[in-house]
Design an enzyme around this catalytic site. Sequence first.
Site, PDB file in Angstrom:
ATOM      1  CG  ASP A  55      -0.412  -0.025   2.500  1.00 18.14           C
ATOM      2  OD1 ASP A  55       0.834   0.070   2.552  1.00 18.14           O
ATOM      3  OD2 ASP A  55      -1.134   0.008   3.441  1.00 18.14           O
ATOM      4  CB  SER A  56       4.488   1.528  -0.268  1.00 18.70           C
ATOM      5  OG  SER A  56       4.614   0.354  -1.026  1.00 18.70           O
ATOM      6  CG  ASP A  94       0.392  -3.910   2.356  1.00 22.53           C
ATOM      7  OD1 ASP A  94       0.526  -4.641   3.276  1.00 22.53           O
ATOM      8  OD2 ASP A  94       1.382  -3.395   2.212  1.00 22.53           O
ATOM      9  CE  LYS A 124       3.481  -6.008   3.947  1.00 27.63           C
ATOM     10  NZ  LYS A 124       2.658  -4.612   4.765  1.00 27.63           N
ATOM     11  CD  GLU A 126       0.611  -1.258   7.772  1.00 31.88           C
ATOM     12  OE1 GLU A 126       0.449  -0.497   8.833  1.00 31.88           O
ATOM     13  OE2 GLU A 126       1.240  -0.863   6.982  1.00 31.88           O
ATOM     14  CD  GLU A 193       8.215   0.098   7.317  1.00 34.43           C
ATOM     15  OE1 GLU A 193       7.259  -0.721   7.161  1.00 34.43           O
ATOM     16  OE2 GLU A 193       8.252   1.135   7.023  1.00 34.43           O
TER      17      GLU A 193
END
Length: 275
Positions: A55-56, A94, A124, A126, A193
């Site tokens: 999602d960057s 993501d 993925k 978070e 991260e």
Amino acid sequence: MPTKPKASAVTKKVTTRSLVQMKQRGEKIAALTAYDFLTAQLVDESGIDVVLVGDSAGMVIQGHETTVRVTLEQMLYHTEVVSRGVERALVVADMPFMSFQVNADEALRNAGRMIKEAGAEAVKLEGGAAIAKTIEKIVGVGIPVMGHLGLTPQSIHRFGTYQVRATEPEEADEVRRDAKALEAAGVFAIVIEKVPAALAAEVSKSVSVPVIGIGAGAGCDGQILVTHDMLGLYTRFHPRFVRRYAELGKAMQDAFEHYVRDVKATEFPSKAESY
Ligand code: KIV
């Protein structure tokens, strides 16, 4: 002379199982992001193990300041075009902000769309212990889940900064506990991260699943970078963990300026470039 076969044609398809086996035999995992078909193809042919549709995209493709505005529909689109370009690597998508936090049923439905509609092979999420039940539910139907600890960019408004996380003992302990909770919930890998290298190395040793670091030192089981950062395309920030393997932003700018000069000076197109 026969042409060199593509990396993706000579080695076996990467699966969540092969990543765990890589950890077991001490082979480092290499991962990069992609958001479009062409880049996905090039990254895959390099012999990369994991292609993350991050999602960057919200920052490096859409130009937002953070990742929080990225929608599920946008991630489905990026994941679909990336999946079409990848043959060998594992494609992980993501789950964007608010696509999995409301409740486990909604998270499961959205994770399912990533697999069924967009061709992802894993998702993925978070977060740590707080989302363990949600992860269990997703893993329970056969969808592999990658965790993400440390600096979790979807929580930027809570953190208020992109600085290194878990430098204080309490937060470091939380990361240790979260890694264990994710492992128990059934994740096949964990991204960690921007935490101190010693903590990331310790966490990597403490769990059986691969820990893939970004800004987390050399002691992890693998590394991931945002492709646009390592190519020198996204230059708004340059954190010290980003090694620039190319300066493509500069190369593109030079090419565009050269083209503009040529058009203005009527040096493009030439006779040979005309019909
Ligand atoms: O969105 C992303 O690209 C990521 C990586 C930084 C791991 O989550």
